[in-house]
Design an enzyme around this catalytic site. Structure first.
Site, PDB file in Angstrom:
ATOM      1  N   ASN A 199      44.215  45.865  14.302  1.00 56.59           N
ATOM      2  CA  ASN A 199      43.602  46.584  15.423  1.00 56.59           C
ATOM      3  C   ASN A 199      42.400  47.378  14.893  1.00 56.59           C
ATOM      4  O   ASN A 199      42.120  47.386  13.682  1.00 56.59           O
ATOM      5  CB  ASN A 199      44.607  47.477  16.147  1.00 56.59           C
ATOM      6  CG  ASN A 199      45.198  48.560  15.261  1.00 56.59           C
ATOM      7  OD1 ASN A 199      44.524  49.128  14.403  1.00 56.59           O
ATOM      8  ND2 ASN A 199      46.473  48.869  15.466  1.00 56.59           N
ATOM      9  N   SER A 201      41.660  50.598  14.459  1.00 57.41           N
ATOM     10  CA  SER A 201      41.884  51.663  13.474  1.00 57.41           C
ATOM     11  C   SER A 201      42.312  51.086  12.130  1.00 57.41           C
ATOM     12  O   SER A 201      41.915  51.598  11.073  1.00 57.41           O
ATOM     13  CB  SER A 201      42.922  52.666  13.994  1.00 57.41           C
ATOM     14  OG  SER A 201      44.168  52.037  14.222  1.00 57.41           O
ATOM     15  N   GLU A 202      43.133  50.037  12.150  1.00 53.64           N
ATOM     16  CA  GLU A 202      43.546  49.397  10.902  1.00 53.64           C
ATOM     17  C   GLU A 202      42.351  48.780  10.179  1.00 53.64           C
ATOM     18  O   GLU A 202      42.219  48.894   8.954  1.00 53.64           O
ATOM     19  CB  GLU A 202      44.601  48.322  11.189  1.00 53.64           C
ATOM     20  CG  GLU A 202      45.944  48.881  11.627  1.00 53.64           C
ATOM     21  CD  GLU A 202      46.885  47.810  12.160  1.00 53.64           C
ATOM     22  OE1 GLU A 202      48.111  48.048  12.150  1.00 53.64           O
ATOM     23  OE2 GLU A 202      46.407  46.742  12.593  1.00 53.64           O
ATOM     24  N   ASP A 267      52.298  42.877  19.235  1.00 56.26           N
ATOM     25  CA  ASP A 267      53.297  41.806  19.101  1.00 56.26           C
ATOM     26  C   ASP A 267      53.051  40.720  20.137  1.00 56.26           C
ATOM     27  O   ASP A 267      53.109  39.523  19.841  1.00 56.26           O
ATOM     28  CB  ASP A 267      54.712  42.368  19.296  1.00 56.26           C
ATOM     29  CG  ASP A 267      55.117  43.356  18.224  1.00 56.26           C
ATOM     30  OD1 ASP A 267      54.523  43.343  17.142  1.00 56.26           O
ATOM     31  OD2 ASP A 267      56.040  44.156  18.489  1.00 56.26           O
TER      32      ASP A 267
END
Length: 320
Positions: A199, A201-202, A267
């Site tokens: 995502n 932020s990751e 997921d």
């Protein structure tokens, strides 16, 4: 929506996906809040209903099964009641489970207390399995890949995906695409995968920030090549999703009408993409379907699933 697109959704039921990763049991206590505790300035929740749902890689597997596809799940769990509940819930949903039962490891449980549809508290019960125990996961070998059209590694950083390169190599030997939901900051360990799906932020934590859309696109393509990936998908919440492929960059705007709960949305995205890839869809179309699924699932409470019927309705413009 054209009938051939409906037919393509029906073809998802032919997909066979293998999932390896960290599983957990999500417990929910639902109740009402009518007063503050006299013992401390906290709300008193009168619990009226309890619910258990598969979480982590187990939720990924549940999402695949909800699309009508076949899913085989391999994961370490404790030999305890929570592990038994997970197995029962998954088997009821049609997921084929291949659990590595560990006597000294409790199954990860996340307990959420909900009052008037608002999450008030989360309690986590978990321990990381030791390396020796998890190495037994690799004994799945060729049997684990039998009849599989896609391998999905659901890495929640709990220890199940300690050797992604082993799995990537095994899958490549069988000409099976490998899709990974990554964790941590070392994405070199996923080098050679077909697709990884961090995502926003990751991705920022790994490559640093950016000041413009153009800079973001340059970073995405640079790191896709560095990590030797066929594709990199960055999910960006309300900004949609951006897919980096060798033949170009494809952006998919967010489709959610109303965001109620983003729990488990990642997921649903990777499960939908993996199922479509296993059914023979090209990656760009699979990501488009994953984006559509995300727009539906964030309108539901907690880790939830999306059906083919909901996807068809969304494609017809009646949802998300």
């Amino acid at each position: 929506m054209p009938s051939d697109v409906h037919d393509s959704l029906d073809h998802l039921s032919r997909a066979r996906v293998a999932v390896l990763g960290d599983v957990m049991l999500d417990r929910y206590w639902f109740g009402r809040v009518e007063r503050i505790s006299p013992e401390a300035p906290v709300p008193v929740v009168q619990v009226g209903r309890e619910e258990e749902r598969p979480g982590g890689a187990a939720n990924v597997a549940l999402n695949i099964a909800a699309l009508g596809a076949h899913c085989r799940l391999r994961a370490p769990v404790g030999r305890d009641s929570a592990g038994g509940s997970l197995a029962a819930l998954l088997q009821k949903a049609g997921v084929e489970t291949s659990f590595l039962l560990l006597d000294q490891l409790p199954t990860t449980v996340k307990l959420r207390v909900i009052g008037h549809q608002q999450q008030l508290l989360r309690l986590d019960f978990e321990e990381r399995p030791d390396d020796e125990a998890v190495r037994d996961l690799l004994q799945a070998g060729e049997d684990f890949f039998a009849g599989t059209a896609a391998l999905l590694l659901s890495d929640y950083g709990k220890g199940a995906v300690q050797s992604p390169q082993t799995w990537i190599r095994l899958a490549r030997e069988h000409q099976i695409p490998v899709l990974i939901d990554p964790k941590g900051r070392d994405y070199e360990r996923y080098s050679g995968a077909t697709l990884i799906t961090p995502n926003k932020s990751e991705f920022q934590a790994v490559v640093g920030g950016w000041r413009s859309e153009e800079e973001f696109r340059v970073l995405g393509e640079r790191w896709r090549k560095t990590w030797q990936l066929e594709a990199l998908l960055v999910t960006r919440g309300e900004e949609g999703m951006t897919l980096f492929l060798a033949d170009g960059i494809h952006h998919h705007p967010a489709q959610a009408r109303e965001v109620f709960d983003v729990t488990g949305a990642g997921d649903t995205v990777i499960a939908t993409i993996a199922t479509a890839v296993a059914a023979g869809w090209p990656l760009d179309r699979a990501v488009e379907l994953g984006n559509r699924a995300a727009g539906i699932v964030v309108g539901k409470l907690g880790a939830a699933t999306v059906s083919r019927e909901e996807l068809a309705a969304a494609s017809d413009g009646t949802n998300g």
